[in-house]
Each structure stands twice: as structure tokens, then as C-alpha cells.
Design an enzyme around this catalytic site. Structure first.
Site, short mmCIF file in Angstrom:
data_model
loop_
_atom_site.label_atom_id
_atom_site.label_comp_id
_atom_site.label_asym_id
_atom_site.label_seq_id
_atom_site.Cartn_x
_atom_site.Cartn_y
_atom_site.Cartn_z
CG ASP A 34 16.45 92.93 6.05
OD1 ASP A 34 15.72 92.37 5.20
OD2 ASP A 34 17.14 92.29 6.87
CG LEU A 35 15.02 96.05 0.42
CD1 LEU A 35 15.61 97.15 -0.45
CD2 LEU A 35 13.66 95.60 -0.12
CB ALA A 76 10.57 85.75 9.19
CE1 TYR A 141 10.72 80.32 9.04
CE2 TYR A 141 9.57 78.22 8.96
CZ TYR A 141 9.57 79.59 8.78
OH TYR A 141 8.43 80.23 8.35
NE ARG A 268 13.63 70.45 1.31
CZ ARG A 268 13.03 71.55 0.88
NH1 ARG A 268 13.69 72.41 0.16
NH2 ARG A 268 11.78 71.81 1.21
N GLY A 270 14.94 67.97 8.31
CA GLY A 270 14.10 69.03 8.90
C GLY A 270 12.71 69.10 8.29
P1 NAD Z 1 9.82 86.48 2.09
O1 NAD Z 1 11.26 86.11 2.27
O2 NAD Z 1 9.38 86.81 0.71
O3 NAD Z 1 9.44 87.67 3.05
C1 NAD Z 1 10.12 87.98 4.23
C2 NAD Z 1 10.51 89.44 4.14
O4 NAD Z 1 11.12 89.83 5.37
C3 NAD Z 1 11.52 89.73 3.03
O5 NAD Z 1 11.06 90.80 2.23
C4 NAD Z 1 12.80 90.10 3.77
O6 NAD Z 1 13.61 90.99 3.04
C5 NAD Z 1 12.24 90.66 5.06
N1 NAD Z 1 13.15 90.60 6.20
C6 NAD Z 1 13.90 89.55 6.63
N2 NAD Z 1 14.59 89.88 7.73
C7 NAD Z 1 14.26 91.17 8.02
C8 NAD Z 1 14.64 92.10 9.03
N3 NAD Z 1 15.52 91.74 9.98
N4 NAD Z 1 14.10 93.32 9.01
C9 NAD Z 1 13.22 93.70 8.04
N5 NAD Z 1 12.82 92.87 7.06
C10 NAD Z 1 13.34 91.64 7.05
O7 NAD Z 1 8.95 85.29 2.68
P2 NAD Z 1 7.37 85.09 2.76
O8 NAD Z 1 7.11 83.74 2.22
O9 NAD Z 1 6.65 86.26 2.20
O10 NAD Z 1 7.15 85.00 4.33
C11 NAD Z 1 6.48 86.00 5.08
C12 NAD Z 1 6.22 85.47 6.48
O11 NAD Z 1 5.36 84.34 6.42
C13 NAD Z 1 7.46 85.02 7.25
O12 NAD Z 1 7.31 85.41 8.59
C14 NAD Z 1 7.41 83.51 7.15
O13 NAD Z 1 8.07 82.90 8.24
C15 NAD Z 1 5.92 83.27 7.16
N6 NAD Z 1 5.52 82.01 6.54
C16 NAD Z 1 5.56 81.87 5.19
C17 NAD Z 1 5.16 80.66 4.64
C18 NAD Z 1 5.14 80.46 3.14
O14 NAD Z 1 4.68 79.39 2.70
N7 NAD Z 1 5.58 81.40 2.33
C19 NAD Z 1 4.75 79.60 5.46
C20 NAD Z 1 4.75 79.77 6.84
C21 NAD Z 1 5.12 81.00 7.37
#
Ligand code: NAD
Length: 305
Positions: A34-35, A76, A141, A268, A270
């Protein structure tokens, strides 16, 4: 093989789309995003198709999943501070979104590989974190990711859906944004250091994290899809390399070849103090996997900036 990547325009998602398109045996990759935090340019030149929309849109999810063999579910709202500011929005995207996606997958028996998070361990003090420890999220979260993970595994148990829930720890690397208030620590530090600004450390900097380079994470995700890896229990996706935040500033200074200045601000809410994965289950499921070391990962990330 057709693979759908929810959140495919995000940091991990766009790295994954590139990795999947480079793997023999995968013909089509569709990013559903959904960007909200993802970016169209992240997918430029990747060869993946972008469908702009939400995982909360059941009709759209159903259409995108038609003929899919696997879905890697990364969509997410991925930030602890954002979840403290808007817990209901966090729950809707992370927990309800996962449930709706699972419903669509159940109807087609699509293999689901889903991102959970080390934040599910929360206030549990034991180290390293092994997957049989109790869970005690400290933030909305963390609670939403635990609910999502529980649904993924319950759909495996109840409906025989092929599922894998991977608990990511601190993932870093190219495409991770530094330009917003909720930036993760590695890009925030690199960005600050390259601008010659002091690095902001919450608390005394003794808190530890288990950092995983994004290239390692997407290699595991691609392998999961191609080999159809499933597990009835959650699996940590990190390698037990615990580094304090102050140590991270030192490693970054070594990579940049110059000293970095640090300023301390209050801790922070949480945030957990220590994080380190037990990697036994991961290594049993992915015996060939080699983790990119922190120095190499930092060098590659600095080079991307
Ligand atoms: P990110 O924000 O770059 O990626 C999440 C993507 O989901 C984004 O592109 C966003 O636009 C999209 N999105 C959000 N809500 C949406 C919806 N309702 N429908 C469609 N798309 C939607 O974050 P990331 O770091 O790439 O995280 C990816 C996944 O990994 C997530 O599930 C996050 O919880 C998990 N995660 C990431 C980390 C980390 O260190 N980056 C750690 C633990 C878990």
C-alpha cells in the site's frame, strides 16, 4: 513458480523481490504494497510487478493470490514508536491483515512464509532467546506480531496450511530508510556519521541487539519458498551475534575510518534491553546458510548510502 511478496516495496520486501527474480525456478514475483512506508523506486529494475493496495482489501488479495504458489508475508506497520502512537492501526495492519491474508491462502493452499519479530519475547530476560521461551511483548507492535504469528501457526495446525513463521531480529542493509523519525539504528547511525553529526544513543548504550544483514534474511526467505520449508513452531531468523549499541558505533567508526561522536538521550519506552537469538532451529532447517558478518554488512550498507 509465482511468488507474492506482501510489503514487497519495503526495505526487506524489495531486497527479497530482487533475490527471488534472480533464482532459477521462479518465473513471476508480485509485490503487494500500500506504499505506506514502501517506495515504488525500491522495485525499479527488479523485474517484480507492483500491485498497489492493502492486505486489508480481501477482494484484491484474492485476485493477487490467484495461481500463486507461495506468499512471503512482510506487510506490516513495523515500528514500535508508531505502534505506541497508534496501537489500533498497528493491530489492523499487522494482526487483522495477517488473518485476512491467511483466509485467502487457506482457500488455495498457498505456502505462507511470514515475518514475525524478536519483539514477541519482550520482557522475558533469558538469553539467548530460544523459541520455546514464554512470550511477553512490551509494545502494541510486539503484541500485534505475536497475534499474527499465532494465527499463521494456528492455520497450519487447524487447516493443514503449509506455513513458516520466522522471527526476524534487527535487520539492516541497503534500502533501509534513514530519513524519518522512526529510522532503525543502523541507517540512522550511518546517515548521522556521514553528515558528521553526533549519533543519538538511547540510554547508556549497553543495550544489545542481534543484527542480521538483509542479504542473509532474503537468502533464507528465498530458500524457504523454493524448498517449501514449513514448521509447526516459530523459528528465529538471526545468528546469536550480540552487539551493544555503543559497540556498534565503534564498528561503524572502523568501517568509516574515522571517529564518531555520541550523545546520550533517555531510553525509549517499549524497548527491550538485550536481544540475542538461539539459532539451533534455524540451522537445522537451513543447514547451508552462511550469515554475512557485521563488518561486511556495514561496509555494503555504507557503500549503498
Ligand atoms: P518496511 O516498512 O520497509 O516494509 C513494510 C512494507 O509493508 C512497506 O512497504 C509498507 O508500505 C507495507 N505495508 C504496510 N501496511 C500494509 C498494508 N496494510 N497492505 C499492504 N502493504 C502494507 O519494513 P521492513 O523492515 O521491510 O519490515 C518487513 C517485515 O519484517 C515486517 O513484517 C516487520 O514487522 C518485520 N520485521 C522487520 C524487522 C527489521 O529489523 N526490519 C525486525 C523484525 C520484524
Amino acid at each position: 513458480m509465482k511468488v507474492v511478496v506482501t510489503g514487497g516495496a519495503g526495505f526487506i520486501g524489495a531486497n527479497l523481490c530482487r533475490e527471488l527474480m534472480a533464482r532459477p525456478g521462479i518465473d513471476e514475483v508480485v509485490a503487494l504494497d500500500d506504499l505506506s512506508t514502501g517506495r515504488v523506486d525500491n522495485l525499479e529494475g527488479s523485474g517484480a510487478d507492483l500491485v498497489e493496495g492493502s492486505i486489508l482489501d480481501q477482494g484484491l488479495v484474492s485476485d493477487v493470490l490467484a495461481d500463486a504458489d507461495a506468499v512471503v508475508h512482510l506487510a506490516a506497520r513495523p515500528s514500535i514508536p508508531r505502534s505506541l502512537a497508534a496501537p489500533v492501526a498497528s493491530h489492523a495492519a499487522n494482526a487483522t491483515g495477517t488473518l485476512l491474508l491467511l483466509e485467502a491462502c487457506r482457500r488455495r493452499s498457498v505456502h505462507v512464509v511470514a515475518a514475525s519479530s524478536s519483539s514477541v519475547y519482550g520482557g522475558v530476560p533469558d538469553l539467548p532467546k530460544h523459541e520455546d521461551l514464554p512470550t511477553r511483548p512490551l509494545s502494541p507492535y510486539g503484541a500485534s506480531k505475536l497475534a499474527a504469528e499465532a494465527y499463521v501457526l494456528a492455520y497450519g495446525a487447524s487447516f493443514g496450511l503449509p506455513v513458516l513463521a520466522l522471527r526476524f531480529f534487527n535487520v539492516y542493509g541497503p534500502l533501509q530508510p534513514a530519513d524519518h523519525a522512526y529510522a532503525a539504528v543502523v541507517p540512522a547511525f550511518i546517515d548521522g556519521a556521514l553528515r558528521g553529526e553526533p549519533l543519538t544513543v538511547h540510554g547508556d548504550g549497553s543495550q544489545t541487539r542481534d543484527f542480521t544483514y538483509v542479504g542473509t534474511v532474503v537468502a533464507v526467505l528465498a530458500d524457504s519458498v523454493l524448498r517449501g520449508v514449513t514448521s509447526a513452531r516459530p523459528v528465529n531468523l538471526a545468528f546469536g551475534t550480540r552487539v551493544s549499541i555503543l559497540e556498534l558505533t565503534g564498528r561503524l567508526s572502523a568501517v568509516l575510518g574515522r571517529p564518531v561522536e555520541v550523545v546520550h538521550v533517555p531510553p525509549r519506552p517499549g524497548d527491550v534491553h538485550d536481544s540475542q537469538a538461539a539459532d539451533g532451529r534455524l540451522r537445522r532447517l537451513f543447514p547451508g546458510i552462511e550469515a554475512v558478518p557485521l563488518e561486511t554488512g556495514l561496509e555494503r550498507t555504507v557503500a549503498w548510502f
